[in-house]
Motif scaffolding. Structure first.
Motif, PDB file in Angstrom:
ATOM      1  N   LEU A  88     -47.155  19.841  31.322  1.00  0.00           N
ATOM      2  CA  LEU A  88     -45.851  19.201  31.506  1.00  0.00           C
ATOM      3  C   LEU A  88     -45.003  19.207  30.241  1.00  0.00           C
ATOM      4  O   LEU A  88     -43.777  19.035  30.298  1.00  0.00           O
ATOM      5  CB  LEU A  88     -46.090  17.755  31.976  1.00  0.00           C
ATOM      6  CG  LEU A  88     -44.943  17.017  32.658  1.00  0.00           C
ATOM      7  CD1 LEU A  88     -44.449  17.775  33.874  1.00  0.00           C
ATOM      8  CD2 LEU A  88     -45.414  15.610  33.069  1.00  0.00           C
ATOM      9  N   HIS A  89     -45.622  19.432  29.099  1.00  0.00           N
ATOM     10  CA  HIS A  89     -44.948  19.265  27.822  1.00  0.00           C
ATOM     11  C   HIS A  89     -43.697  20.124  27.650  1.00  0.00           C
ATOM     12  O   HIS A  89     -42.674  19.631  27.151  1.00  0.00           O
ATOM     13  CB  HIS A  89     -45.927  19.504  26.667  1.00  0.00           C
ATOM     14  CG  HIS A  89     -45.458  18.930  25.375  1.00  0.00           C
ATOM     15  ND1 HIS A  89     -45.264  19.686  24.233  1.00  0.00           N
ATOM     16  CD2 HIS A  89     -45.104  17.657  25.042  1.00  0.00           C
ATOM     17  CE1 HIS A  89     -44.834  18.915  23.262  1.00  0.00           C
ATOM     18  NE2 HIS A  89     -44.723  17.680  23.714  1.00  0.00           N
ATOM     19  N   PRO A  90     -43.691  21.397  28.052  1.00  0.00           N
ATOM     20  CA  PRO A  90     -42.450  22.193  27.908  1.00  0.00           C
ATOM     21  C   PRO A  90     -41.269  21.596  28.681  1.00  0.00           C
ATOM     22  O   PRO A  90     -40.130  21.655  28.204  1.00  0.00           O
ATOM     23  CB  PRO A  90     -42.850  23.559  28.471  1.00  0.00           C
ATOM     24  CG  PRO A  90     -44.322  23.635  28.263  1.00  0.00           C
ATOM     25  CD  PRO A  90     -44.820  22.236  28.492  1.00  0.00           C
ATOM     26  N   LEU A  91     -41.535  21.005  29.844  1.00  0.00           N
ATOM     27  CA  LEU A  91     -40.455  20.371  30.603  1.00  0.00           C
ATOM     28  C   LEU A  91     -39.950  19.134  29.865  1.00  0.00           C
ATOM     29  O   LEU A  91     -38.733  18.874  29.827  1.00  0.00           O
ATOM     30  CB  LEU A  91     -40.947  19.987  31.998  1.00  0.00           C
ATOM     31  CG  LEU A  91     -39.937  19.237  32.892  1.00  0.00           C
ATOM     32  CD1 LEU A  91     -38.678  20.068  33.113  1.00  0.00           C
ATOM     33  CD2 LEU A  91     -40.585  18.868  34.222  1.00  0.00           C
ATOM     34  N   LEU A  92     -40.846  18.386  29.267  1.00  0.00           N
ATOM     35  CA  LEU A  92     -40.452  17.183  28.527  1.00  0.00           C
ATOM     36  C   LEU A  92     -39.633  17.558  27.288  1.00  0.00           C
ATOM     37  O   LEU A  92     -38.668  16.866  26.947  1.00  0.00           O
ATOM     38  CB  LEU A  92     -41.693  16.379  28.128  1.00  0.00           C
ATOM     39  CG  LEU A  92     -42.500  15.829  29.307  1.00  0.00           C
ATOM     40  CD1 LEU A  92     -43.778  15.167  28.820  1.00  0.00           C
ATOM     41  CD2 LEU A  92     -41.666  14.848  30.119  1.00  0.00           C
ATOM     42  N   ILE A  93     -39.995  18.637  26.638  1.00  0.00           N
ATOM     43  CA  ILE A  93     -39.203  19.116  25.497  1.00  0.00           C
ATOM     44  C   ILE A  93     -37.801  19.499  25.973  1.00  0.00           C
ATOM     45  O   ILE A  93     -36.795  19.184  25.321  1.00  0.00           O
ATOM     46  CB  ILE A  93     -39.900  20.315  24.820  1.00  0.00           C
ATOM     47  CG1 ILE A  93     -41.193  19.852  24.135  1.00  0.00           C
ATOM     48  CG2 ILE A  93     -38.967  20.992  23.815  1.00  0.00           C
ATOM     49  CD1 ILE A  93     -42.022  20.977  23.553  1.00  0.00           C
ATOM     50  N   ALA A  94     -37.727  20.135  27.131  1.00  0.00           N
ATOM     51  CA  ALA A  94     -36.426  20.513  27.692  1.00  0.00           C
ATOM     52  C   ALA A  94     -35.582  19.292  28.028  1.00  0.00           C
ATOM     53  O   ALA A  94     -34.349  19.358  28.031  1.00  0.00           O
ATOM     54  CB  ALA A  94     -36.629  21.378  28.933  1.00  0.00           C
ATOM     55  N   GLU A  95     -36.249  18.176  28.303  1.00  0.00           N
ATOM     56  CA  GLU A  95     -35.557  16.918  28.592  1.00  0.00           C
ATOM     57  C   GLU A  95     -35.305  16.095  27.331  1.00  0.00           C
ATOM     58  O   GLU A  95     -34.980  14.914  27.400  1.00  0.00           O
ATOM     59  CB  GLU A  95     -36.365  16.093  29.599  1.00  0.00           C
ATOM     60  CG  GLU A  95     -36.334  16.645  31.017  1.00  0.00           C
ATOM     61  CD  GLU A  95     -34.981  16.495  31.681  1.00  0.00           C
ATOM     62  OE1 GLU A  95     -34.273  15.520  31.360  1.00  0.00           O
ATOM     63  OE2 GLU A  95     -34.635  17.361  32.519  1.00  0.00           O
ATOM     64  N   SER A  96     -35.501  16.726  26.174  1.00  0.00           N
ATOM     65  CA  SER A  96     -35.185  16.146  24.855  1.00  0.00           C
ATOM     66  C   SER A  96     -36.188  15.111  24.367  1.00  0.00           C
ATOM     67  O   SER A  96     -35.886  14.323  23.465  1.00  0.00           O
ATOM     68  CB  SER A  96     -33.772  15.526  24.865  1.00  0.00           C
ATOM     69  OG  SER A  96     -32.807  16.507  25.183  1.00  0.00           O
ATOM     70  N   PHE A  97     -37.412  15.117  24.911  1.00  0.00           N
ATOM     71  CA  PHE A  97     -38.463  14.266  24.360  1.00  0.00           C
ATOM     72  C   PHE A  97     -39.160  15.027  23.233  1.00  0.00           C
ATOM     73  O   PHE A  97     -39.436  16.226  23.356  1.00  0.00           O
ATOM     74  CB  PHE A  97     -39.473  13.883  25.446  1.00  0.00           C
ATOM     75  CG  PHE A  97     -38.913  12.972  26.503  1.00  0.00           C
ATOM     76  CD1 PHE A  97     -38.831  11.612  26.280  1.00  0.00           C
ATOM     77  CD2 PHE A  97     -38.449  13.481  27.707  1.00  0.00           C
ATOM     78  CE1 PHE A  97     -38.297  10.766  27.239  1.00  0.00           C
ATOM     79  CE2 PHE A  97     -37.920  12.645  28.672  1.00  0.00           C
ATOM     80  CZ  PHE A  97     -37.835  11.279  28.444  1.00  0.00           C
ATOM     81  N   THR A  98     -39.457  14.329  22.162  1.00  0.00           N
ATOM     82  CA  THR A  98     -39.986  14.995  20.973  1.00  0.00           C
ATOM     83  C   THR A  98     -41.458  14.698  20.696  1.00  0.00           C
ATOM     84  O   THR A  98     -42.049  15.298  19.799  1.00  0.00           O
ATOM     85  CB  THR A  98     -39.167  14.588  19.734  1.00  0.00           C
ATOM     86  OG1 THR A  98     -39.232  13.156  19.571  1.00  0.00           O
ATOM     87  CG2 THR A  98     -37.709  15.021  19.884  1.00  0.00           C
ATOM     88  N   GLU A  99     -42.074  13.784  21.445  1.00  0.00           N
ATOM     89  CA  GLU A  99     -43.469  13.426  21.180  1.00  0.00           C
ATOM     90  C   GLU A  99     -44.419  14.579  21.456  1.00  0.00           C
ATOM     91  O   GLU A  99     -44.190  15.388  22.353  1.00  0.00           O
ATOM     92  CB  GLU A  99     -43.908  12.234  22.052  1.00  0.00           C
ATOM     93  CG  GLU A  99     -43.157  10.951  21.788  1.00  0.00           C
ATOM     94  CD  GLU A  99     -42.004  10.733  22.741  1.00  0.00           C
ATOM     95  OE1 GLU A  99     -41.772   9.576  23.111  1.00  0.00           O
ATOM     96  OE2 GLU A  99     -41.345  11.723  23.130  1.00  0.00           O
TER      97      GLU A  99
END
Length: 300
Positions: free
Chosen positions: A217-228
């Motif tokens: 899921l991490h690439p989608l979260l990065i695309a949503e501007s999450f940095t963790e």
């Protein structure tokens, strides 16, 4: 202001009874009922084990022209069907507040109620509805509200009565971020506990599976501007699972009672957002299909 609550499930009943017992004016809206009917008795079991009896007035859809505040606490897949009956009938001055798991109905709400003040929220309050007239408060939590449109920004006055009733409530100018954070937790805890048919604490025995789902899921979260980093998301999920170790997720309960789940607005929403930007989520897709297969055995 009168709090009209649409959706008398666990969370709706918890909010209604706590607001009522702290002096707020509360009623329940039944959009299926053409006539006003008697009040709904509810026994609230508090965290300390004591009990409080409440009488919640009920109103029909014929009374919606007089509503001053609508708090929608139905299952997420019930939101649009329930509100469709109110299109063109609800006063433009009436704020609508969505409070549900998952994401998706917000876009529909903005389109169909463009003149109303619109808000959404997330809550981690714990509640269990033992029967139609008995609600048990199972855990304190945080409740956050935020605006969906400009008109909704003027309703931060809803926070003090909610905080007084629930122990915590606050305003967030980043409510979508909070929705996403809860979505990620729900997208991992809910399907896994539902498939294994076990309480939330079981996730400690499936750390590799949780880690893999977070990694995917991490690439989608990065695309949503999450940095963790991935590890931070895993820690949050295991912490929530540990804090609610004895609890059964809503998705597990839905399948156990042969009810439609919220998977389309949790994992389904993640899959939709990932597809828009060309990201594949095969592990989450597999979880989604497994839940849908179980659903298909008792729903049409």
């Amino acid at each position: 202001m009168q709090w009209t609550i649409l959706g008398a499930g666990a969370i709706g009943s918890l909010f209604a009874t706590h607001l009522l017992r702290t002096g707020q004016d509360v009623n329940l809206l039944d959009t299926r009922c053409a006539r006003q009917h008697a009040s709904h008795p509810m026994m609230l079991e508090l965290l300390d084990g004591s009990f409080c009896m409440c009488e919640l007035p009920c109103i029909s859809h014929q009374a919606v022209s007089d509503l001053t505040l609508l708090l929608v606490t139905t299952k997420v897949w019930q939101v649009i069907p329930a509100l469709e009956a109110l299109v063109g009938k609800l006063p433009h001055s009436c704020p609508i507040v969505l409070l549900h798991n998952g994401m998706g109905p917000e876009e529909w709400l903005l389109t169909h109620f463009p003149q109303n003040p619109l808000l959404t929220g997330v809550t981690s309050c714990g509640a269990f509805k033992k029967d139609p007239h008995h609600i048990k408060h199972t855990g304190l939590g945080e409740t956050w509200l935020g605006a969906l449109n400009e008109a909704g920004t003027h309703y931060q006055s809803l926070i003090p009565p909610l905080a007084n009733a629930l122990g915590h409530a606050a305003w967030s100018d980043q409510i979508r971020e909070r929705q996403w954070r809860k979505l990620v937790v729900n997208a991992i805890i809910n399907p896994l506990t539902a498939l294994y048919n076990q309480p939330n604490g079981m996730l400690s025995e499936h750390q590799a599976e949780v880690n893999a789902l977070c990694e995917e899921l991490h690439p989608l979260l990065i695309a949503e501007s999450f940095t963790e980093p991935v590890t931070a998301w895993c820690e949050v999920i295991f912490k929530v699972a540990e804090q609610t170790a004895q609890n059964y997720s809503s998705m597990q309960q839905d399948l156990a009672h042969q009810r439609k789940t919220e998977i389309d607005y949790i994992t389904g929403y993640l899959l939709q957002q990932a597809e828009k930007i060309g990201i594949k989520l095969p592990l989450h897709q597999d979880l989604y299909l497994k839940i849908k297969k179980l659903e298909s055995t008792f729903t049409t």
